[in-house]
Design an enzyme around this catalytic site. Structure first.
Site, PDB file in Angstrom:
ATOM      1  N   LYS A 185       0.846  -1.198   0.000  1.00 30.02           N
ATOM      2  CA  LYS A 185       0.000   0.000   0.000  1.00 30.02           C
ATOM      3  C   LYS A 185       0.877   1.242   0.000  1.00 30.02           C
ATOM      4  CE  LYS A 185      -3.948  -2.231   2.104  1.00 30.02           C
ATOM      5  NZ  LYS A 185      -4.538  -2.739   3.334  1.00 30.02           N
ATOM      6  N   GLN A 188      -5.117  -1.404   9.438  1.00 29.38           N
ATOM      7  CA  GLN A 188      -5.039  -2.756   8.883  1.00 29.38           C
ATOM      8  C   GLN A 188      -5.677  -3.769   9.840  1.00 29.38           C
ATOM      9  OE1 GLN A 188      -3.628  -3.595   5.763  1.00 29.38           O
ATOM     10  NE2 GLN A 188      -4.549  -5.582   6.208  1.00 29.38           N
ATOM     11  N   ASP A 247     -11.544   2.966   3.613  1.00 36.73           N
ATOM     12  CA  ASP A 247     -11.872   1.539   3.548  1.00 36.73           C
ATOM     13  C   ASP A 247     -13.385   1.319   3.489  1.00 36.73           C
ATOM     14  OD1 ASP A 247     -10.030  -0.474   3.321  1.00 36.73           O
ATOM     15  OD2 ASP A 247      -9.549  -0.570   5.456  1.00 36.73           O
TER      16      ASP A 247
END
Ligand code: NAP
Length: 297
Positions: free
Chosen positions: A54, A98, A121
């Protein structure tokens, strides 16, 4: 193999290219780079790889990457305080924590602390609600990537029968909402569904997101259907001691019946980070009060 291969790797590359161009335009107008903060707690090897990728791809797209690596024993209060600092930081447009988090941390509490307008997200309940009622918000990256691949392959999806296998908050449910928004007739199947093969056989579009290696068989598929395989399962390889990745779909069999299919790896997987970067760019424009045409990316 008779099915056309849906090349998610190539699509993701071109999406990242478009994001890169628009990110340069954003920097020229806003006087700063769009920024993505990624928070990793602990040392889960798969999560470390995701976070590294990422970061690399964020920088390659001309955006700023802020990585926060915290030890596994980090107290929940300290993690929440970091999220609050990132919420307040004007250089940060998107925040990604995460998952999974260590067991002593309440994941829902952490997600709920992220400012919904930085929740790239799309996991915050506010964004799940916006998706459900059709308001602009952030949509989870993997299902949004699947819809992009479907639109690219099939064009208008209106009226098509879609079956989504899986009802998780991060894949199955948002996937179903997105297909509904495209005017598909949507069925959500799960572990309690009766006659799953019969349900799947109705579908023009099958999205498999159950986390069950090669579960979807050729005789479940309507000839010509489009099959999107979200599953990532590690199984033993033919060579002793080695493993390989397979999807939730029996690729060899299903590709003899389907009209088009995503491979694993190289299908849905590469889309996730590309869409994350796309969402971050959208967040940056909104946070800076700049216009971004709805069809720009
Ligand atoms: P999850 O939270 O474990 O959810 C799995 C869903 O599948 C559940 O709704 C479950 O039903 C259903 N299911 C399980 N076994 C089934 C069966 N035998 N028949 C029908 N339905 C069944 O998984 P997830 O997070 O949604 O992820 C799904 C898969 O996608 C995993 O392989 C994951 O690794 C992969 N994934 C890939 C990406 C990517 O490509 N970037 C991103 C995210 C996830 P119940 O609700 O009834 O238990």
């Amino acid at each position: 193999m008779t099915a056309a291969l849906i090349d998610g790797k190539a699509f993701a590359e071109s999406l990242r290219g478009r994001v890169g161009e628009l990110a340069a335009g954003f920097q020229a107008k806003a006087g700063r780079k769009a920024g993505l903060a990624v928070v990793l707690v602990g040392e889960d090897p798969a999560s470390q790889v995701y976070v590294r990728n990422k970061g690399k791809q964020t920088v390659a797209c001309g955006m700023a990457s802020f990585e926060h690596k915290l030890p596994a024993e980090t107290a929940e209060a300290d993690l929440l305080a970091l999220v609050e600092r990132l919420n307040a930081d004007p250089a940060v447009d998107g925040i990604l924590v995460q998952l999974p988090l260590p067991p002593h941390v309440d994941e829902q509490k952490v997600i709920a602390t992220i400012n919904p307008d930085k929740d790239v997200d799309g996991f915050h309940v506010v964004n799940a609600g916006r998706l459900a009622v059709g308001q602009a918000g952030f949509v989870p990256c993997t299902p949004l990537g699947c819809v992009m691949l479907l639109r690219d392959r099939l064009g208008d999806l209106a009226g098509l029968e879609a079956v989504v296998i899986g009802r998780s908050n991060i894949v199955g449910k948002p996937m179903a909402q997105l297909l509904l928004a495209q005017s598909c007739t949507v069925t959500i199947a799960h572990s309690r569904t009766r006659d799953l093969p019969g349900v799947v056989r109705r579908a023009d579009i099958v999205v498999a997101a159950a986390g069950r290696a090669e579960m979807v068989k050729a005789d479940w598929i309507k000839p010509g259907a489009t099959v999107i395989d979200v599953g990532i399962n590690r199984v033993p390889a033919a060579e002793a001691g080695k493993t390989k990745l397979v999807g939730d779909v029996d690729f060899a069999g299903v590709s003899e019946v389907a009209g088009a299919i995503t491979p694993v790896p190289g299908g849905v997987g590469p889309m996730t980070i590309a869409v994350l970067l796309r969402n971050t760019l959208v967040a940056a424009h909104r946070n800076a009060g700049l216009e971004l045409a709805a069809d720009a990316i």
